[in-house]
Structures are given as structure tokens and as C-alpha cells.
Design a protein around this motif. Structure first.
Motif, short mmCIF file in Angstrom:
data_model
loop_
_atom_site.label_atom_id
_atom_site.label_comp_id
_atom_site.label_asym_id
_atom_site.label_seq_id
_atom_site.Cartn_x
_atom_site.Cartn_y
_atom_site.Cartn_z
N ILE A 1 -4.11 1.04 8.26
CA ILE A 1 -4.60 2.34 7.79
C ILE A 1 -6.01 2.60 8.34
O ILE A 1 -6.33 3.72 8.75
N SER A 2 -6.82 1.55 8.37
CA SER A 2 -8.20 1.73 8.82
C SER A 2 -8.26 2.08 10.31
O SER A 2 -9.23 2.67 10.78
N LEU A 3 -7.19 1.74 11.03
CA LEU A 3 -7.16 2.04 12.47
C LEU A 3 -6.57 3.42 12.77
O LEU A 3 -6.65 3.91 13.89
N GLU A 4 -5.96 4.03 11.74
CA GLU A 4 -5.37 5.36 11.91
C GLU A 4 -6.39 6.42 11.48
O GLU A 4 -7.30 6.14 10.70
N THR A 5 -6.18 7.65 11.92
CA THR A 5 -7.06 8.72 11.44
C THR A 5 -6.61 9.19 10.05
O THR A 5 -7.34 9.83 9.32
N GLY A 6 -5.38 8.90 9.69
CA GLY A 6 -4.87 9.25 8.36
C GLY A 6 -3.66 8.40 8.06
O GLY A 6 -3.22 7.60 8.90
N LEU A 7 -3.10 8.57 6.89
CA LEU A 7 -1.92 7.80 6.51
C LEU A 7 -0.68 8.38 7.18
O LEU A 7 -0.34 9.55 6.98
N THR A 8 -0.02 7.59 7.98
CA THR A 8 1.27 8.03 8.52
C THR A 8 2.32 7.89 7.43
O THR A 8 2.09 7.21 6.43
N ASP A 9 3.46 8.54 7.63
CA ASP A 9 4.54 8.45 6.64
C ASP A 9 4.93 6.99 6.40
O ASP A 9 5.12 6.56 5.26
N ASP A 10 5.03 6.24 7.49
CA ASP A 10 5.46 4.85 7.35
C ASP A 10 4.42 4.02 6.59
O ASP A 10 4.76 3.23 5.70
N LEU A 11 3.13 4.23 6.91
CA LEU A 11 2.08 3.47 6.20
C LEU A 11 2.01 3.88 4.73
O LEU A 11 1.76 3.05 3.85
N TRP A 12 2.24 5.16 4.48
CA TRP A 12 2.23 5.63 3.09
C TRP A 12 3.37 4.95 2.30
O TRP A 12 3.17 4.51 1.17
N ASP A 13 4.55 4.84 2.95
CA ASP A 13 5.68 4.15 2.29
C ASP A 13 5.32 2.69 1.99
O ASP A 13 5.60 2.18 0.91
N GLN A 14 4.70 2.06 2.97
CA GLN A 14 4.36 0.65 2.79
C GLN A 14 3.29 0.46 1.71
O GLN A 14 3.37 -0.45 0.88
N LEU A 15 2.30 1.34 1.72
CA LEU A 15 1.24 1.25 0.71
C LEU A 15 1.82 1.49 -0.69
O LEU A 15 1.50 0.77 -1.65
N SER A 16 2.72 2.48 -0.79
CA SER A 16 3.35 2.77 -2.09
C SER A 16 4.13 1.57 -2.60
O SER A 16 4.09 1.25 -3.79
N ALA A 17 4.85 0.92 -1.68
CA ALA A 17 5.65 -0.24 -2.08
C ALA A 17 4.77 -1.35 -2.62
O ALA A 17 5.14 -2.06 -3.56
N GLU A 18 3.59 -1.50 -2.03
CA GLU A 18 2.68 -2.55 -2.51
C GLU A 18 2.01 -2.17 -3.83
O GLU A 18 1.70 -3.03 -4.66
N LEU A 19 1.79 -0.86 -4.03
CA LEU A 19 1.14 -0.42 -5.28
C LEU A 19 2.10 -0.42 -6.47
O LEU A 19 1.68 -0.56 -7.61
N ARG A 20 3.39 -0.28 -6.16
CA ARG A 20 4.38 -0.05 -7.22
C ARG A 20 4.34 -1.09 -8.34
O ARG A 20 4.29 -0.71 -9.52
N PRO A 21 4.33 -2.40 -8.04
CA PRO A 21 4.33 -3.36 -9.16
C PRO A 21 3.10 -3.24 -10.06
O PRO A 21 3.19 -3.46 -11.26
N GLU A 22 1.96 -2.87 -9.48
CA GLU A 22 0.76 -2.73 -10.32
C GLU A 22 0.85 -1.48 -11.18
O GLU A 22 0.42 -1.47 -12.33
N ILE A 23 1.43 -0.40 -10.63
CA ILE A 23 1.48 0.87 -11.37
C ILE A 23 2.59 0.86 -12.41
O ILE A 23 2.41 1.28 -13.55
N GLN A 24 3.76 0.37 -12.00
CA GLN A 24 4.92 0.46 -12.88
C GLN A 24 4.94 -0.61 -13.96
O GLN A 24 5.77 -0.59 -14.85
N HIS A 25 4.01 -1.54 -13.87
CA HIS A 25 4.09 -2.68 -14.76
C HIS A 25 3.98 -2.29 -16.23
O HIS A 25 3.02 -1.68 -16.65
N THR A 26 4.99 -2.61 -16.99
CA THR A 26 4.89 -2.54 -18.45
C THR A 26 5.48 -3.81 -18.99
O THR A 26 6.52 -4.27 -18.51
N ILE A 27 4.81 -4.38 -19.96
CA ILE A 27 5.15 -5.75 -20.35
C ILE A 27 6.57 -5.86 -20.88
O ILE A 27 7.23 -6.88 -20.71
N LYS A 28 7.08 -4.78 -21.49
CA LYS A 28 8.42 -4.88 -22.09
C LYS A 28 9.54 -4.99 -21.05
O LYS A 28 10.67 -5.27 -21.41
N THR A 29 9.22 -4.72 -19.80
CA THR A 29 10.28 -4.77 -18.79
C THR A 29 10.25 -6.06 -17.98
O THR A 29 11.03 -6.22 -17.04
#
Lengths: 312, 82
Positions: free
Chosen positions: B52-80
Motif C-alpha cells: 500500500i505504501s508503494l501505491e498512490t492509493g488502495l487498489t481493489d486487490d489491496l483493499w480486499d487483502q487489507l479487509s481480510a486482515e482487518l476482519r478478525p479484529e473487527i468482527q470479533h465477539t467473544i460469544k462466537t
């Protein structure tokens, strides 16, 4: 906001609910220092009537590619017994096989038995994914994974699965960390449907005592999570998990229910678990009642915490 | 916020703090690897942030990859988790 494994472990030990002796603490510290970083949750499993006894310690990993590599490398460093190799075969499949991609979480349980923690941990696989609501997909995945993890019990796995279609299988596990190797299904269903399911399975445990217990539990929850163990035969032991408590509003462990529970189990809840909710990370707990093959009822608490800061 | 030793680790913490702390942002510009290590980012997360730091902005592919990495931190709820 996420804490490291060591920070989370320290935070969890600070709870006034914890009472661990120094020997157990030293052994747990070794486990914590060796397991991979980036954990998703930990859990202390404790008997509620003997709170100072050693505890089983569980750790959960989210199945990102990096985590799978770290976990695989960690397991490789263990004594390379056949169970460690099975875990790594499963992880390899999780990395490369599309059928395994639906598994988001894996658990390790370091079981305390015969005065020490297991070297190779008990292994649990989460099947909590919306696509696994397709039972044929779930069933074929479990059979495929069981061929790797417990080929000794494959026939029993295949035999049991069709009857469990009326339930929601959330996990299956393999007691690599125990003296006695068993497989287990952990599933949710309506509280009062369990006896008929067990009759269908020709379960040989104490159904009369189980029904007494369920008639008590149904007053607080119409749904339970059940642990059903087996080897080549279905175990007479059965485990009943009560609902999660993540806030004081959800605390059903109050006088009226505890009194009813005491009449059935003859066990006393000797410790107030609610301080577990006061930690600065996300926490939750529940109790699990085990009906043993000797018709005893034991109660354990499961104290979970995650490295994510508590939401306000 | 200059005492980075007290910052929680993880990708959300990294993105929040590098975005909102000018001193940290400058350090990340000067020495990205060091700052990513302080937040205990995984190898995949480091690779995505570096790309991402080498791009001028987030490409679709990098955005998908970043989202996939963020998902466990965001979606985390202890009951699941169990």
C-alpha cells in the motif's frame, strides 16, 4: 485495539477470580511463552467446587495464512508423535484445500492430567460458518477431516453424523492431550430435544438423571450446547454447556437457579465468577455440567478472554 | 502520543495511530519496517502495508487483502469463539 499474548495472559491472571498455585503458574508460563503470537482468545477451564485445582488452558487462533504457518511451526517443534503429525496434516489442508477454507478458528487445549500439562495439545476445529448450514457440505468436511485426525473412529463418525443433522455442529475435537484418545462433537440444540436424540443414538448413559438436569436448565435457556464424546463406541459421558455470560444482565447464576441446580448435582458454586467481567479486555464465561459414566455430575467454569479491548 | 511502547498491537491500532499521530506517521515514512514491528503485525499484514505504501492509493486487490486482515479484529465477539 489488540494486546499481545503475554499482555492478555497477565491481564487474565490479575482477575480476582483466579487462584492458581505456583507450580501450575510456572508450567502455564512456559506454555504461553512457547505458543505463537497473534492469539484470538484464551480460556481457563476450572472446577467450580475445587477452584484451586490445576486448570486446563485453551488458546484459539484465527486461520490467517501467517497464523497457520506459525501454528504449524510450533507443532513441529513438539515431540513429533503421530498426533502432532495429524494436526499438521490438517493445517496443511486448511492452507491448500478449498473445502477447508470455511474453518476460521482452531483451538488447542493444554490438558492437565497426571500432574502435568500435555505436550501435544487437544485439537478443536470450529465449524461456525454460514456455509456449513448446508449439512451435506459440513458432513463431508467432517468425514474428510476425521480421516486425517481420527481414522480409528471414522466408522463411528460416519454412523453418528446423520442423527446430528437436527443440531448445529459448532466444533469437533480430538483429545490428543489426554491419556484416553477420543473424538467429540460439540453442537447446539433445543434443551428438551436432547433425550430423544440420545435415544436415537442408543446412548447408554443415565437418561433419568440427564432429564432431571435438563428440566432445571430449561428454566434459564431453551437452547444448550452439548459435548458428545466417542471412540469406537459412544461415551456414556455427556457435557452440557449453559449460555454465555458476558455482562451482569446475563448472569443466570443466581439463588433460584443455583438452588435447583444444587438439588440435582449436589454441587455448590463456591466462587462468584462475575469479577471476570471487570477485565479491560473482552471477557465472557459459562458453566458446563458433565454427567459422567459413573452418573456423577461435575460442574466446571470456562473463563474466556480475548486480546481485544472491551467495547464501551 | 510519543510513547509507542504503551500502544496496543494489531492492524487496527497500527492504522489508527499512524493516521492520527503525526510523529508516528513521520517515523513510519522514514522507517516503515520498524514501526510495523512495534505493532507486532504479521508477515501478511506487513506485506500488504508495504505494498500500500508503494501505491498512490488502495487498489481493489489491496483493499480486499487489507479487509481480510482487518476482519478478525473487527468482527470479533467473544460469544462466537466457541
Amino acid at each position: 485495539m489488540k494486546y499481545s499474548k503475554s499482555e492478555l495472559y497477565s491481564i487474565a491472571l490479575d482477575s480476582e477470580v483466579q487462584h492458581l498455585n505456583n507450580t501450575v503458574l510456572e508450567e502455564l508460563q512456559t506454555i504461553v511463552s512457547e505458543i505463537p503470537e497473534n492469539i484470538h482468545a484464551i480460556c481457563f477451564e476450572k472446577r467450580i467446587d475445587q477452584f484451586e485445582d490445576p486448570v486446563d488452558f485453551l488458546v484459539c487462533y484465527y486461520c490467517s495464512p501467517h497464523n497457520l504457518d506459525s501454528v504449524s511451526s510450533y507443532i513441529n517443534q513438539k515431540n513429533p508423535n503421530k498426533y502432532a503429525l495429524r494436526i499438521n496434516d490438517f493445517i496443511s489442508n486448511r492452507k491448500h484445500s478449498p473445502a477447508y477454507k470455511l474453518v476460521n478458528l482452531i483451538w488447542f487445549s493444554f490438558d492437565y492430567e497426571e500432574g502435568r500439562y500435555s505436550t501435544v495439545p487437544t485439537f478443536c476445529v470450529s465449524t461456525q460458518h454460514c456455509q456449513f448450514s448446508d449439512f451435506s457440505l459440513l458432513s463431508s468436511f467432517i468425514i474428510n477431516a476425521s480421516e486425517i485426525l481420527a481414522p480409528e473412529f471414522l466408522n463411528k463418525t460416519k454412523e453418528l453424523l446423520p442423527s446430528l443433522e437436527c443440531t448445529r455442529i459448532n466444533h469437533f475435537s480430538f483429545t490428543f492431550g489426554r491419556k484416553e484418545f477420543r473424538a467429540k462433537f460439540v453442537f447446539k440444540l433445543e434443551t428438551l430435544r436432547l433425550p430423544s436424540l440420545l435415544k436415537d443414538l442408543d446412548w447408554k448413559g443415565n437418561l433419568y438423571l440427564l432429564e432431571q438436569l435438563l428440566n432445571t436448565i430449561v428454566h434459564i435457556s431453551d437452547e444448550i450446547q452439548v459435548g458428545l464424546s466417542y471412540s469406537t463406541e459412544l461415551s456414556e459421558k455427556i457435557e452440557i454447556e449453559l449460555p454465555w455470560i458476558t455482562s451482569l444482565d446475563e448472569n443466570y447464576l443466581k439463588d433460584s437457579f443455583l438452588s435447583s441446580l444444587r438439588k440435582v448435582t449436589e454441587k455448590e458454586l463456591s466462587t462468584n465468577l462475575t469479577p471476570w467481567l471487570n477485565l479491560k479486555v473482552q471477557t465472557g464465561y459459562y458453566i458446563k455440567i458433565t454427567l459422567t459414566s459413573a452418573s456423577e455430575l461435575n460442574i466446571k467454569s470456562y473463563l474466556y478472554s480475548s486480546p481485544y479491548k472491551k467495547r464501551k | 502520543m510519543s510513547d509507542n511502547t504503551t500502544l496496543p498491537t494489531g492492524l487496527i491500532s497500527y492504522i489508527y495511530n499512524v493516521t492520527n499521530d503525526e510523529a508516528l506517521k513521520q517515523r513510519a515514512t522514514d522507517n516503515l519496517a520498524e514501526v510495523m514491528a512495534e505493532f507486532d503485525l504479521t508477515a501478511d499484514q506487513k506485506r500488504i502495508i508495504t505494498e500500500i505504501s508503494l501505491e498512490t492509493g488502495l487498489t481493489d486487490d489491496l483493499w480486499d487483502q487489507l479487509s481480510a486482515e482487518l476482519r478478525p479484529e473487527i468482527q470479533h465477539t467473544i460469544k462466537t469463539i466457541w
